[in-house]
Design a protein around this motif. Structure first.
Motif, mmCIF file in Angstrom:
data_model
loop_
_atom_site.group_PDB
_atom_site.id
_atom_site.type_symbol
_atom_site.label_atom_id
_atom_site.label_comp_id
_atom_site.label_asym_id
_atom_site.label_seq_id
_atom_site.Cartn_x
_atom_site.Cartn_y
_atom_site.Cartn_z
ATOM 1 N N GLU A 49 -13.166 -14.242 -20.158
ATOM 2 C CA GLU A 49 -13.465 -13.056 -19.353
ATOM 3 C C GLU A 49 -14.160 -11.993 -20.188
ATOM 4 O O GLU A 49 -15.127 -11.361 -19.743
ATOM 5 N N LYS A 52 -17.665 -13.015 -20.824
ATOM 6 C CA LYS A 52 -18.455 -12.871 -19.598
ATOM 7 C C LYS A 52 -18.935 -11.434 -19.436
ATOM 8 O O LYS A 52 -20.086 -11.179 -19.033
ATOM 9 N N VAL A 186 -20.130 -7.392 -13.957
ATOM 10 C CA VAL A 186 -18.745 -7.850 -13.849
ATOM 11 C C VAL A 186 -17.832 -6.639 -13.762
ATOM 12 O O VAL A 186 -18.156 -5.556 -14.250
#
Length: 228
Positions: A49, A52, A186
């Motif tokens: 995560e 990302k 994100v």
């Protein structure tokens, strides 16, 4: 879930700092998934995560079968402030500089117009009581199909506000989930927001919030030119 969210942001911020201060330089390969798990004492999901987030920010580049590398930081594009155009009410307040198709003909309604009670924050900005109904519309403006800015407009559904005037405020914060999805980023990624409050004597009061990914775009104000 809250712990994992906090953990991946902590890992992302640590790597971001290493990139900013030069410990990790453009072209460097960052430690492997296993190495990062050991360093931060977190799961592989948390590391993925965090990675990302940094890939979405343009700081890292994942190469299939070859790891993840530090990228040269992208040069943010400049979005220049313009006063509202009454003849084009949907035109955004910020336009790409000359030569970059600044009119943003590619517009998408992320949320069609709805009517709902004003939140405490919006009511305070408009100078009305909490719960007054506002009309809300969310639009995404793109350039060559690439998301650039997300604009939320909340307008008093009826009546007027006692306060008159215009205010603009620029802040930075973490992107909300729906903002990140719309802008191609994100959740948790840093965004720059410009909130404009218009309380007019002859028209409905409204709040416009412009949101851009901070790594990709810079909001620019130019001083007004005064005729001699």
């Amino acid at each position: 879930m809250a712990r994992r969210t906090t953990a991946y942001r902590r890992v992302a911020e640590n790597l971001r700092e290493q990139i900013a201060d030069g410990r990790l330089k453009p072209g460097d390969r960052i430690p492997s998934l296993t190495e990062l798990q050991n360093v931060f004492s977190v799961s592989d999901t948390v590391i993925l995560e965090a990675r990302k987030v940094l890939v979405a920010e343009g700081l890292l580049q994942a190469r299939t079968g070859d790891g993840t590398y530090v990228r040269d930081r992208p040069e943010p594009q400049r979005l220049v402030h313009h006063e509202p155009d009454e003849s084009s009410p949907t035109r955004p307040l910020f336009q790409l500089e000359a030569g970059e198709a600044g009119l943003f003909p590619d517009m998408v309604e992320v949320e069609p117009e709805t009517s709902s009670p004003a939140s405490a924050t919006v009511a305070r900005r408009l100078g009305v009581r909490t719960g007054r109904r506002v009309r809300r519309t969310v639009r995404l403006f793109r350039h060559d199909g690439v998301p650039v800015q997300l604009i939320t407009v909340q307008t008093l559904a009826s009546g007027r506000t006692d306060a008159i005037g215009v205010e603009e405020e620029i802040t930075s914060r973490a992107a909300m989930d729906f903002e990140a999805r719309a802008l191609g980023g994100v959740a948790g990624q840093l965004v720059t927001t410009m909130t404009r409050v218009e309380r007019q004597a002859l028209g409905p009061a409204r709040v416009l919030e412009t949101v851009v990914l901070a790594e990709l775009y810079t909001l620019v104000y130019r001083p007004a030119v005064v005729a001699g």
